[in-house]
Enzyme design. Structure first.
Site, mmCIF file in Angstrom:
data_model
loop_
_atom_site.group_PDB
_atom_site.id
_atom_site.type_symbol
_atom_site.label_atom_id
_atom_site.label_comp_id
_atom_site.label_asym_id
_atom_site.label_seq_id
_atom_site.Cartn_x
_atom_site.Cartn_y
_atom_site.Cartn_z
ATOM 1 N N HIS A 16 -31.525 36.666 11.231
ATOM 2 C CA HIS A 16 -32.432 37.813 11.166
ATOM 3 C C HIS A 16 -32.508 38.457 12.541
ATOM 4 O O HIS A 16 -32.494 37.758 13.546
ATOM 5 C CB HIS A 16 -33.834 37.354 10.729
ATOM 6 C CG HIS A 16 -34.662 38.476 10.217
ATOM 7 N ND1 HIS A 16 -35.380 39.305 11.046
ATOM 8 C CD2 HIS A 16 -34.861 38.931 8.951
ATOM 9 C CE1 HIS A 16 -35.985 40.207 10.314
ATOM 10 N NE2 HIS A 16 -35.695 40.014 9.040
ATOM 11 N N ASP A 71 -34.082 36.353 1.850
ATOM 12 C CA ASP A 71 -33.144 36.514 0.744
ATOM 13 C C ASP A 71 -32.504 35.211 0.290
ATOM 14 O O ASP A 71 -31.804 35.189 -0.716
ATOM 15 C CB ASP A 71 -32.028 37.496 1.150
ATOM 16 C CG ASP A 71 -32.557 38.912 1.296
ATOM 17 O OD1 ASP A 71 -33.421 39.285 0.484
ATOM 18 O OD2 ASP A 71 -32.133 39.620 2.212
HETATM 19 N N1 CMC Z 1 -23.646 33.549 9.487
HETATM 20 C C1 CMC Z 1 -22.909 33.240 10.587
HETATM 21 N N2 CMC Z 1 -23.131 33.738 11.815
HETATM 22 C C2 CMC Z 1 -24.150 34.587 11.947
HETATM 23 C C3 CMC Z 1 -24.977 34.951 10.875
HETATM 24 C C4 CMC Z 1 -24.689 34.390 9.606
HETATM 25 N N3 CMC Z 1 -25.433 34.702 8.548
HETATM 26 N N4 CMC Z 1 -25.923 35.815 11.299
HETATM 27 C C5 CMC Z 1 -25.698 36.000 12.617
HETATM 28 N N5 CMC Z 1 -24.635 35.254 13.003
HETATM 29 C C6 CMC Z 1 -24.111 35.141 14.377
HETATM 30 C C7 CMC Z 1 -23.351 36.395 14.786
HETATM 31 O O1 CMC Z 1 -21.996 36.307 14.439
HETATM 32 C C8 CMC Z 1 -23.598 36.411 16.273
HETATM 33 O O2 CMC Z 1 -22.771 35.446 16.859
HETATM 34 P P1 CMC Z 1 -22.168 35.675 18.360
HETATM 35 O O3 CMC Z 1 -23.379 35.701 19.266
HETATM 36 O O4 CMC Z 1 -21.277 34.503 18.600
HETATM 37 O O5 CMC Z 1 -21.444 36.978 18.326
HETATM 38 C C9 CMC Z 1 -25.031 35.906 16.416
HETATM 39 O O6 CMC Z 1 -25.235 35.059 15.256
HETATM 40 C C10 CMC Z 1 -26.096 37.007 16.443
HETATM 41 O O7 CMC Z 1 -25.979 37.745 15.243
HETATM 42 P P2 CMC Z 1 -25.938 39.332 15.165
HETATM 43 O O8 CMC Z 1 -25.088 39.747 13.999
HETATM 44 O O9 CMC Z 1 -25.613 39.904 16.500
HETATM 45 O O10 CMC Z 1 -27.478 39.601 14.855
HETATM 46 P P3 CMC Z 1 -28.092 40.910 14.233
HETATM 47 O O11 CMC Z 1 -29.525 40.894 14.608
HETATM 48 O O12 CMC Z 1 -27.284 42.118 14.590
HETATM 49 O O13 CMC Z 1 -27.919 40.716 12.636
HETATM 50 C C11 CMC Z 1 -28.311 40.081 10.406
HETATM 51 C C12 CMC Z 1 -28.896 40.213 11.805
HETATM 52 C C13 CMC Z 1 -29.435 39.765 9.411
HETATM 53 C C14 CMC Z 1 -27.663 41.435 9.962
HETATM 54 C C15 CMC Z 1 -27.242 38.958 10.426
HETATM 55 O O14 CMC Z 1 -27.863 37.743 10.771
HETATM 56 C C16 CMC Z 1 -26.537 38.828 9.078
HETATM 57 O O15 CMC Z 1 -25.586 39.571 8.820
HETATM 58 N N6 CMC Z 1 -26.990 37.878 8.184
HETATM 59 C C17 CMC Z 1 -26.431 37.744 6.873
HETATM 60 C C18 CMC Z 1 -26.954 38.854 5.956
HETATM 61 C C19 CMC Z 1 -28.399 38.627 5.561
HETATM 62 O O16 CMC Z 1 -28.809 37.546 5.166
HETATM 63 N N7 CMC Z 1 -29.192 39.715 5.612
HETATM 64 C C20 CMC Z 1 -30.617 39.708 5.208
HETATM 65 C C21 CMC Z 1 -31.544 39.900 6.374
HETATM 66 S S1 CMC Z 1 -33.255 39.528 6.001
HETATM 67 C C22 CMC Z 1 -33.764 40.654 4.846
HETATM 68 C C23 CMC Z 1 -33.516 42.081 5.144
HETATM 69 O O17 CMC Z 1 -33.620 42.543 6.280
HETATM 70 O O18 CMC Z 1 -33.259 42.801 4.207
#
Ligand code: CMC
Length: 429
Positions: A306, A363
């Protein structure tokens, strides 16, 4: 004297005001930065940008705290109803009994949609994604209420709020009924908000249908948990569209579209697809954890991580308990729930997830509940939209009532071609 921050730029140093929130959150107010210095700030993905001040929802992502209008989510989940929570978010205070009765009755009186709207459903392909239908039909609502200039702006907003809250479940249930070829069921205004939705989804004219009280209770809980989450992608979109002074229907349509994406509300659908794939392929959860860690793979553990929470998402904890309760009372043994728990346990022990503070989000378990309720996977994000609606409305209202509000218009740093020549077509390569 209020605190200021000092910013040192090439050839100049300026002081910027510091804004402090009620929970001691601090921001540097840069609204005059460009006028004073010619510089703007750059923050791709808004990782560190406060787009507004807001009095609606407080989140402490480090501690796993979520409060609507100051009230902890755990308390609302246990004691409130979805419509009461909607009132709280939109009006800024808990309603007294008379206010709640008035609001509830108003919502009940607006549940039907114009008969002509039913014909829209015939125009969509049978397998149309329900989020596309939801967005299209909500957008079309403005065409049915476009000649209301005689009302004051506040009355108009209040009426459209009620219309949206009342009609969104009907619009969503009609999309489902259409997709399975069953007759559309009219709303029953004697029922509660959640009972009525379940009735429109699962009853048929052919036989009597009793709405399950436990399903009603859990649906009420899920809607409350999804009702607001401050400046997430869809809510920011709603504020952005509202800032152009487009109608509330237009702003909510845009919010629905933003919610649809798999990084946002669409993740609940993807979680079930991921778990189903894991079950079908076999080989254990480790394979998927390794794939999620592999930087050469695009795969992510859906329902994990998140932008704000770097601790347990408080909503995920409540949903996990509700999931256990529903499945055990319904005597359902869903292998996907076992798999989800196994995956959660393994991920929480894995250094990759620990270091990045990746926890299950809202989720992760909600899809398993929706599945147990009989809601099809493609409609999971629609359920999220039903819940998020009051939050969107509250933010649109807050934005619109802000004195001196301005159109939201971010700037950019241009990195394209400098001044270029218009080459005539015959000379182009
Ligand atoms: N699985 C594996 N690695 C992950 C995941 C995951 N679900 N989420 C984040 N990471 C890693 C990412 O690759 C990055 O690694 P590094 O620092 O080595 O590059 C690190 O963790 C930080 O992640 P980020 O993508 O830079 O973080 P963000 O704040 O931009 O993204 C997020 C947040 C929710 C989009 C992302 O965690 C994600 O895509 N999660 C899966 C989709 C999901 O469950 N979404 C629902 C969010 S909650 C409800 C809503 O908002 O609707």
């Amino acid at each position: 004297m209020s605190e200021t921050a000092e910013l040192k730029l090439p050839g100049q140093t300026i002081e910027l005001p510091i804004v402090v929130g009620t929970e001691n959150e601090k921001a540097v107010d840069i609204s005059n930065l460009r006028a004073k210095t010619g510089f703007i700030t750059l923050d791709n993905g808004y990782m560190n940008t406060g787009a507004c001040t807001s009095a609606i929802t407080f989140i402490d992502g480090e501690k796993g705290i979520l409060r609507y209008r100051g009230i902890p989510i755990e308390v609302l989940a246990e004691r409130s109803s979805f419509l009461e929570t909607a009132y709280l978010l939109i009006e800024g205070k808990l309603p007294n009994q008379a206010e709640l009765d008035f609001f509830t009755n108003r919502v009940r009186r607006h549940t039907m949609i114009h008969e002509d709207i039913k014909r829209f459903y015939d125009g969509f392909p049978r397998d149309a994604h329900p989020m596309a239908i939801l967005a299209s039909v909500v957008s079309s609502l403005s065409t049915f209420y476009q000649h209301e200039e005689s009302r004051s702006e506040a009355d108009h907003f209040s009426l459209n709020t009620v219309r949206l809250l009342a009609k969104l479940p009907t619009i969503a249930a009609y999309a489902y009924k259409k997709s399975i070829g069953q007759p559309l069921m009219y709303p029953q205004n004697s029922m509660s908000y959640c009972e009525n939705f379940l009735h429109m989804m699962f009853s048929t004219p052919a036989e009597h249908y009793d709405v399950d009280p436990l399903m009603t209770e859990i649906l009420n809980l899920l809607l409350i948990l999804h009702a607001d989450h401050e400046q997430n992608c869809s809510t920011s979109t709603v504020r952005m569209v509202s800032s152009s002074k487009a109608s509330l229907f237009a702003a909510i349509t845009a919010g629905i579209c933003a919610l649809w994406g798999p990084r946002h509300g669409g993740a609940n659908e993807e979680v079930i697809d991921m778990l189903t794939q894991m079950r079908n392929e076999g080989g254990g959860v480790r394979k998927y954890i390794d794939q999620a860690k592999d930087k050469n793979s695009k795969f992510k553990l859906m329902g994990f991580g998140h932008r704000v929470y770097k601790n347990f998402d408080p909503r995920a904890k409540i949903i996990k308990a509700a999931c256990d309760k529903l499945l055990s009372k319904m005597k359902i043994a869903d292998p996907l729930l076992d798999l989800a728990k196994e995956l959660e346990e393994a991920a929480l022990k894995d250094s990759y997830f620990i270091e990045r503070k990746l926890y299950p989000n809202v989720d992760f378990y909600s899809g398993i509940i929706y599945k147990a309720m009989g809601i099809p996977t493609v409609a999971f994000t629609v359920m999220f939209a039903l819940g998020r609606l009051p939050g969107w409305i509250a933010h649109s209202k807050e934005y619109s009532n802000e004195p001196g509000n301005k159109i939201n218009r971010p700037r950019q740093i241009y990195i394209g071609e400098p001044l270029a020549e218009y080459v005539s077509i015959e000379k182009r390569k």
